[in-house]
Design a protein around this motif. Structure first.
Motif, PDB file in Angstrom:
ATOM      1  N   VAL A  83       0.856  -1.190   0.000  1.00  6.68           N
ATOM      2  CA  VAL A  83       0.000   0.000   0.000  1.00  6.68           C
ATOM      3  C   VAL A  83       0.889   1.235   0.000  1.00  6.68           C
ATOM      4  O   VAL A  83       1.800   1.361   0.820  1.00  6.68           O
ATOM      5  CB  VAL A  83      -0.983  -0.001   1.188  1.00  6.68           C
ATOM      6  N   LEU A  84       0.657   2.131  -0.931  1.00  6.91           N
ATOM      7  CA  LEU A  84       1.379   3.400  -1.002  1.00  6.91           C
ATOM      8  C   LEU A  84       0.611   4.430  -0.190  1.00  6.91           C
ATOM      9  O   LEU A  84      -0.604   4.593  -0.365  1.00  6.91           O
ATOM     10  CB  LEU A  84       1.507   3.866  -2.456  1.00  6.91           C
ATOM     11  N   ILE A  85       1.328   5.123   0.701  1.00  4.59           N
ATOM     12  CA  ILE A  85       0.690   6.128   1.564  1.00  4.59           C
ATOM     13  C   ILE A  85       1.541   7.398   1.549  1.00  4.59           C
ATOM     14  O   ILE A  85       2.710   7.364   1.942  1.00  4.59           O
ATOM     15  CB  ILE A  85       0.535   5.614   3.013  1.00  4.59           C
ATOM     16  N   PRO A  86       0.991   8.524   1.121  1.00  5.62           N
ATOM     17  CA  PRO A  86       1.746   9.787   1.152  1.00  5.62           C
ATOM     18  C   PRO A  86       2.157  10.149   2.577  1.00  5.62           C
ATOM     19  O   PRO A  86       1.435   9.860   3.541  1.00  5.62           O
ATOM     20  CB  PRO A  86       0.758  10.809   0.588  1.00  5.62           C
ATOM     21  N   ILE A  87       3.293  10.789   2.704  1.00  6.57           N
ATOM     22  CA  ILE A  87       3.808  11.181   4.019  1.00  6.57           C
ATOM     23  C   ILE A  87       2.835  12.117   4.735  1.00  6.57           C
ATOM     24  O   ILE A  87       2.810  12.190   5.961  1.00  6.57           O
ATOM     25  CB  ILE A  87       5.205  11.849   3.875  1.00  6.57           C
ATOM     26  N   SER A  88       1.991  12.811   3.941  1.00  4.80           N
ATOM     27  CA  SER A  88       1.050  13.776   4.519  1.00  4.80           C
ATOM     28  C   SER A  88      -0.229  13.123   5.033  1.00  4.80           C
ATOM     29  O   SER A  88      -1.104  13.810   5.556  1.00  4.80           O
ATOM     30  CB  SER A  88       0.667  14.816   3.454  1.00  4.80           C
ATOM     31  N   ALA A  89      -0.368  11.808   4.908  1.00  3.73           N
ATOM     32  CA  ALA A  89      -1.627  11.138   5.250  1.00  3.73           C
ATOM     33  C   ALA A  89      -1.885  11.158   6.747  1.00  3.73           C
ATOM     34  O   ALA A  89      -0.978  11.321   7.568  1.00  3.73           O
ATOM     35  CB  ALA A  89      -1.593   9.696   4.755  1.00  3.73           C
ATOM     36  N   HIS A  90      -3.148  10.950   7.094  1.00  6.27           N
ATOM     37  CA  HIS A  90      -3.541  10.847   8.502  1.00  6.27           C
ATOM     38  C   HIS A  90      -2.794   9.680   9.137  1.00  6.27           C
ATOM     39  O   HIS A  90      -2.610   8.635   8.509  1.00  6.27           O
ATOM     40  CB  HIS A  90      -5.049  10.621   8.586  1.00  6.27           C
ATOM     41  N   GLY A  91      -2.385   9.867  10.392  1.00  2.00           N
ATOM     42  CA  GLY A  91      -1.518   8.893  11.054  1.00  2.00           C
ATOM     43  C   GLY A  91      -2.113   7.519  11.244  1.00  2.00           C
ATOM     44  O   GLY A  91      -1.375   6.542  11.404  1.00  2.00           O
ATOM     45  N   THR A  92      -3.450   7.417  11.256  1.00  2.00           N
ATOM     46  CA  THR A  92      -4.035   6.083  11.405  1.00  2.00           C
ATOM     47  C   THR A  92      -3.988   5.290  10.111  1.00  2.00           C
ATOM     48  O   THR A  92      -4.195   4.078  10.123  1.00  2.00           O
ATOM     49  CB  THR A  92      -5.492   6.166  11.896  1.00  2.00           C
ATOM     50  N   ASN A  93      -3.735   5.960   8.976  1.00  2.00           N
ATOM     51  CA  ASN A  93      -3.700   5.237   7.692  1.00  2.00           C
ATOM     52  C   ASN A  93      -2.689   4.089   7.708  1.00  2.00           C
ATOM     53  O   ASN A  93      -3.041   2.950   7.364  1.00  2.00           O
ATOM     54  CB  ASN A  93      -3.381   6.194   6.541  1.00  2.00           C
ATOM     55  N   PRO A  94      -1.423   4.339   8.079  1.00  2.53           N
ATOM     56  CA  PRO A  94      -0.457   3.232   8.083  1.00  2.53           C
ATOM     57  C   PRO A  94      -0.829   2.121   9.072  1.00  2.53           C
ATOM     58  O   PRO A  94      -0.655   0.936   8.774  1.00  2.53           O
ATOM     59  CB  PRO A  94       0.867   3.896   8.470  1.00  2.53           C
ATOM     60  N   ALA A  95      -1.364   2.511  10.234  1.00  2.00           N
ATOM     61  CA  ALA A  95      -1.756   1.509  11.229  1.00  2.00           C
ATOM     62  C   ALA A  95      -2.874   0.626  10.691  1.00  2.00           C
ATOM     63  O   ALA A  95      -2.855  -0.601  10.849  1.00  2.00           O
ATOM     64  CB  ALA A  95      -2.193   2.194  12.519  1.00  2.00           C
ATOM     65  N   SER A  96      -3.852   1.232  10.030  1.00  2.00           N
ATOM     66  CA  SER A  96      -4.952   0.459   9.457  1.00  2.00           C
ATOM     67  C   SER A  96      -4.447  -0.491   8.381  1.00  2.00           C
ATOM     68  O   SER A  96      -4.925  -1.624   8.255  1.00  2.00           O
ATOM     69  CB  SER A  96      -6.004   1.407   8.864  1.00  2.00           C
ATOM     70  N   ALA A  97      -3.484  -0.015   7.585  1.00  4.55           N
ATOM     71  CA  ALA A  97      -2.930  -0.851   6.515  1.00  4.55           C
ATOM     72  C   ALA A  97      -2.249  -2.093   7.076  1.00  4.55           C
ATOM     73  O   ALA A  97      -2.434  -3.205   6.563  1.00  4.55           O
ATOM     74  CB  ALA A  97      -1.948  -0.036   5.678  1.00  4.55           C
ATOM     75  N   VAL A  98      -1.469  -1.930   8.132  1.00  2.02           N
ATOM     76  CA  VAL A  98      -0.775  -3.068   8.745  1.00  2.02           C
ATOM     77  C   VAL A  98      -1.795  -4.057   9.310  1.00  2.02           C
ATOM     78  O   VAL A  98      -1.647  -5.275   9.176  1.00  2.02           O
ATOM     79  CB  VAL A  98       0.195  -2.572   9.835  1.00  2.02           C
ATOM     80  N   MET A  99      -2.859  -3.533   9.943  1.00  2.00           N
ATOM     81  CA  MET A  99      -3.911  -4.407  10.473  1.00  2.00           C
ATOM     82  C   MET A  99      -4.587  -5.219   9.377  1.00  2.00           C
ATOM     83  O   MET A  99      -5.058  -6.331   9.609  1.00  2.00           O
ATOM     84  CB  MET A  99      -4.961  -3.583  11.217  1.00  2.00           C
ATOM     85  N   ALA A 100      -4.639  -4.643   8.166  1.00  2.00           N
ATOM     86  CA  ALA A 100      -5.263  -5.351   7.040  1.00  2.00           C
ATOM     87  C   ALA A 100      -4.288  -6.286   6.337  1.00  2.00           C
ATOM     88  O   ALA A 100      -4.610  -6.858   5.292  1.00  2.00           O
ATOM     89  CB  ALA A 100      -5.821  -4.331   6.047  1.00  2.00           C
ATOM     90  N   GLY A 101      -3.103  -6.447   6.906  1.00  2.00           N
ATOM     91  CA  GLY A 101      -2.127  -7.373   6.353  1.00  2.00           C
ATOM     92  C   GLY A 101      -1.321  -6.800   5.207  1.00  2.00           C
ATOM     93  O   GLY A 101      -0.767  -7.548   4.400  1.00  2.00           O
ATOM     94  N   MET A 102      -1.210  -5.477   5.157  1.00  2.00           N
ATOM     95  CA  MET A 102      -0.507  -4.829   4.048  1.00  2.00           C
ATOM     96  C   MET A 102       0.851  -4.289   4.497  1.00  2.00           C
ATOM     97  O   MET A 102       1.090  -4.093   5.689  1.00  2.00           O
ATOM     98  CB  MET A 102      -1.366  -3.708   3.469  1.00  2.00           C
ATOM     99  N   LYS A 103       1.708  -4.046   3.527  1.00  2.00           N
ATOM    100  CA  LYS A 103       3.030  -3.485   3.798  1.00  2.00           C
ATOM    101  C   LYS A 103       3.058  -2.051   3.276  1.00  2.00           C
ATOM    102  O   LYS A 103       2.698  -1.793   2.124  1.00  2.00           O
ATOM    103  CB  LYS A 103       4.113  -4.324   3.119  1.00  2.00           C
TER     104      LYS A 103
END
Length: 955
Positions: free
Chosen positions: A596-616
């Motif tokens: 999953v590509l996430i811009p550095i400006s994204a909301h901080g929960t975005n990366p956490a949600s991605a990891v919970m969904a089994g994504m890198k």
């Protein structure tokens, strides 16, 4: 003017702050001829919707209340004994009127600015004390979303804590007698992170060291009370941990989970005075041993000290917050259920330990009386032990029609038995009616029931599991039992909090807009408040209508093909959206697409949600203008084209600007095999003018507690539904009650009762009103931006120099020139009667301002005047006119106690400290405490009310 048209559009004028004259003045300040020209400069032309939204026209408040009453009457309020984690309860009127229906409690924000949040913080500390005392565990949080997700959070916490030792497929045991909705959510959450769930009977579980933990229910889903001591010992012997799902009311009579040896206790506080509401919102609880204090999900309220050495409350251990940990997070919890936790806490304060125990004992006595009569009638009751639930062997085909004829709902187990769960609302007449149903099945039209005084209040609770330990011994739970005392206690706490009924709360990304009273009124009606989430569908026809129509409205607004209303927070919506994408990839034999590509400006929960969904997570750069670096995005999309799963992007960005290249960004992702997830946190700048589906996204979540007017409730509830395109609809969250899997929340429609608020918002604003709201959100933000730009550096702007609905003020230069930091400005704003804007997000050392459409020009000017005067105070420090350490900013906020002290030794006057502008004299809001020492609170972690001994020692 057509008077009938004027009446139907009246709510639009009520909701939007500036009138026509103010609008003209604001446009003149900005230098624009019309709001339309401003919007056209702000939103890229290539993403403007080609036509108006296909939504109903606006209606008046009176028309809406008449309509919604007709809808409510389609729900059937039967006496319901289904249980399974949901129970009717009595909300004391003093709590209903003064908390649940009071904007002083439901319009406040998360207590990030603790000095002006001391009231709800004290109440949440009370909640933590209730949970800690009743569960017998040292550390409790300030509420999670629901019981099922709390169980999943416990599983995840233990998984990350143990780092399983002996297997690549770590196991978590779940007893068969755990509530079905909890088991289903565990399946959804375990799958992406590689946890193997093993279901079975705890008595022959065969635990070995491949298991890092286990979950049991106490009392269990059949209603029996099991003694888990031996099982707990076995799990501990293998190096695992025990999670116990439990019931706070039952624990007034039962030995606590902590005393039995459990490591974590979770459950719902719903039956502590929180209405059923077709499944939510309800406050879940989570308590554990201090061993896990760095891993506990959600928020913890702790005791610290302020600048004068007085006790002060704050959210503790904030370094754990997931927006800081990003992809290293173990949870994505962002909101809580603060309003409902406060109601539950107040319920415990009002009843006290004896009152709670009496309620529980009465439930147990009624259940036992019913058992005696049914046994006399010849029915077999299968539960040898129970708190509130009987399990009767009887013919459903005979019993159910008679029960429905008498407007009664029972639980019908899959093994053919019938469950009867007694609750606080069950009267002696209700008990007789229950017996009558069973007697009728035997061919008699008469029934009797006796309430023998010899029936023990704990007659069906095993002696080894009867509670002997004290609970709720703190004075707060033993002092406010009359309505007068309770009313004054609630008011005392309310006065310590700043909410929207005090002043504007200009929190960027949080959208603190008007929560109209008419939108709130139906929530208290029994036809909505008293519906169990598992009743037969025909008893919830009114809810079904609201849910179907709201889903349609949101799909139209987002230009998607379907919607799930189940996620009960924005972070849940993020996870649900990403999980939907991953399920889609799995169905197409593309499970390897997990980047999953996430811009550095994204909301901080975005990366956490991605990891919970089994994504890198792979981070995408932003350029110097705050825009997504399209070339970096393109390079990474092509680099990972064989494994690219999704892009997460917030639009407009968290920097408050519309990306001109958004369509190109979506095309790049699609060309490389990925799906586009759009974070809808900033939807308030889109509605009616553009839409995620039209732009090119595949799925988005919406924050109904932001754009669609659900109040923030002091930190929750929230609702985060997801809308999606046709190809993703089969993979949206399901629920066992809907004969579909993959739920993300305990109830099929999440926090169903507060969906009424957003439904009302759209109905009363109509197609024209929701579009005008966007227009004025952009107008108000740009007006404030222009006013403040003369004094402060504004970070980032769109191509034409405008911002979206929010903008960022850079305070970093003042740290160098005057030693003044963003926190000093935030605390000083309290002296002016304002909550600080969002601080240090998304850029450290800045504040992000979002005024929303519902603030009028006078309030916008009042805030701007405060900021401009603060600027002058900073310049005074910078020039040497004011002392660098002893100044109004460094010492802010100033409490009434400080201002009234006999000795005033500061280099500035009391007036400049407390009344720096004339408007403050008219209505001064006093911060309850001075600036709080955050470090002290974390180093000396105290998260429950101080013990009684401390009061004795003080005296």
């Amino acid at each position: 003017m057509n008077l009938f048209d004027a009446q139907s559009t009246e709510f639009i004028r009520r909701h939007i702050g500036p009138n026509e004259a103010e609008t003209r003045q604001m446009l003149e300040t900005i230098g624009e001829s019309s709001t339309q020209s401003l919007v056209e400069k702000t939103i890229p032309k290539n993403i403007h919707l080609p036509s108006e939204l296909d939504l109903p026209a606006s209606i008046s408040e009176q028309e809406y209340l008449q309509d919604i009453w007709m809808v409510a009457s389609k729900n059937k309020v039967f006496k319901t004994y289904i249980g399974q984690g949901y129970y009717n309860t009595i909300t004391p009127s003093v709590i209903l009127r003064n908390v649940f229906e009071n904007p002083g409690w439901y319009t406040s924000y998360t207590p990030y600015q603790a000095e002006i949040s001391q009231g709800r913080l004290e109440s949440l500390l009370n909640f933590q004390t209730v949970v800690s005392d009743l569960t017998g565990l040292e550390l409790a949080g300030a509420s999670l979303l629901d019981e099922a997700t709390a169980a999943a959070e416990a599983m995840a916490m233990l998984f990350h804590h143990v780092n399983p030792r002996t297997t690549d497929k770590p196991r978590f045991f779940v007893d068969n007698q755990v509530f079905q909705q909890t088991k289903d959510v565990l399946v959804t959450r375990a799958k992406p992170v590689g946890i193997e769930l093993v279901f079975g009977d705890y008595q022959n579980a065969g635990i070995d060291n491949s298991y890092f933990g286990a979950l049991v229910q106490y009392p269990n889903s059949s209603g029996t009370i099991e003694d888990y001591r031996r099982f707990i010992e076995d799990v501990h012997y293998q190096g695992g941990y025990i999670v116990m799902a439990t019931d706070l009311l039952a624990l007034t009579l039962l030995t606590s989970p902590g005393e039995l040896g459990a490591d974590v206790a979770i459950g719902s506080a719903q039956r502590f005075g929180v209405p059923l509401g077709f499944g939510g919102p309800h406050a879940a609880f989570f308590s554990t041993k201090e061993t896990f204090k760095r891993g506990i999900p959600g928020r913890i309220i702790g005791i610290s000290v302020d600048a004068q050495g007085n006790n002060a409350l704050r959210m503790a251990l904030q370094t754990r917050e997931q927006h800081i940990k990003r992809e290293k997070a173990t949870s994505n919890i962002c909101t809580a259920q603060a309003l409902l936790a406060n109601m539950a806490a107040m319920y415990a304060v009002y009843h006290g330990p004896e009152g709670l125990k009496n309620i529980a004992s009465r439930i147990n006595v009624i259940a036992e009386a019913i058992e005696e009569e049914l046994t006399t009638l010849g029915f077999e009751q299968l539960n040898n032990t129970y708190f509130d639930t009987l399990r009767i062997r009887a013919d459903r085909g005979v019993i159910e029609p008679i029960a429905l004829q008498n407007q009664i709902n029972f639980q019908y187990y899959t093994d053919g038995t019938i469950g009867i769960s007694i609750d606080e609302t069950t009267t002696q007449k209700d008990a007789l009616d229950i017996v009558f149903v069973f007697a009728s099945s035997k061919g008699t039209d008469e029934a009797t029931i006796g309430f023998d005084s010899e029936i023990s209040a704990a007659g069906k609770i095993p002696a080894a599991l009867q509670r002997t330990s004290a609970f709720l011994t703190h004075p707060v739970f033993n002092s406010h039992h009359s309505e007068t005392q309770m009313m004054r206690y609630i008011k005392k706490l309310e006065k310590r909090d700043l909410a929207l009924n005090t002043s504007m709360i200009s929190l960027g990304s949080c959208t603190m807009k008007l929560n109209a009273a008419t939108e709130m009124i139906p929530l208290s009606w029994p036809e909505f408040a008293s519906i169990h989430p598992f009743v037969p569908q025909d008893q919830a026809a009114g809810y079904k209508q609201v849910i179907d129509e709201l889903s349609s409205y949101l799909s139209t607004i987002t230009q998607f093909d379907g919607c799930s209303l189940q996620p009960n927070s924005g972070a849940q919506g993020e996870f649900a959206g990403l999980n939907t994408i991953m399920e889609y990839h799995r169905a197409n034999n593309q499970e390897h697409r997990n980047i999953v590509l996430i811009p550095i400006s994204a909301h901080g929960t975005n990366p956490a949600s991605a990891v919970m969904a089994g994504m890198k997570v792979v981070v995408v750069k932003s350029d110097e203008k705050g825009l997504v670096d399209v070339e970096d995005l393109r390079n990474k999309a092509e680099q990972y084209k064989d494994t690219l799963g999704a892009l997460m992007i917030t639009y407009p960005s968290t920097y408050g600007i519309f990306e001109e290249s958004i369509r190109e960004i979506c095309e790049i992702i699609h060309d490389n095999g990925g799906q586009v997830y759009m974070d809808g946190a900033n939807m308030n700048a889109q509605v009616g003018y553009t839409a995620p589906g039209y732009i090119g996204a595949d799925v988005c979540h919406l924050n109904l507690h932001k754009t669609f007017a659900i109040p923030h409730g002091g930190g929750g509830p929230g609702v985060g539904p997801i809308c999606a395109k046709q190809h993703l609809l089969p993979f949206l969250p399901g629920h066992f009650s809907l004969d579909k899997g993959q739920p993300v929340s305990a109830a099929a429609y999440g926090s169903a009762s507060i969906l009424l608020i957003s439904y009302a918002y759209i109905r009363m604003l109509g197609a024209m009103g929701v579009k005008k709201s966007t227009e004025y959100a952009i107008l108000n933000a740009n007006y404030m931006k222009v006013r403040l730009a003369e004094y402060f550096q504004i970070m980032y702007a769109g191509k034409n120099g405008t911002c979206a609905h929010e903008f960022i003020v850079d305070l970093r230069p003042f740290k160098t020139s005057a030693g003044i930091e963003a926190e000093d400005v935030a605390k000083r704003l309290m002296d002016y009667g304002f909550h600080a804007p969002t601080m240090s997000f998304p850029v450290p050392g800045t504040i992000m301002i979002e005024p929303t459409e519902s603030e009028d020009k006078a309030e916008l000017d009042r805030f701007c005047d405060a900021m401009i005067n603060i600027y002058k105070e900073i310049i005074a420090v910078q020039s040497g006119e004011a002392d660098k350490t002893d100044n109004v900013l460094k010492n802010a906020p100033h409490t009434q106690h400080v201002i009234c002290m006999d000795n005033w030794e500061h280099s500035y006057s009391r007036q400049s400290a407390a009344f720096p502008l004339e408007y403050i004299r008219e209505s001064k809001f006093w911060p309850a405490v001075a600036r709080i020492n955050n470090t002290y609170g974390d180093r000396n972690l105290i998260c429950t009310c101080a013990p009684v001994e401390s009061y004795a020692e003080a005296e």
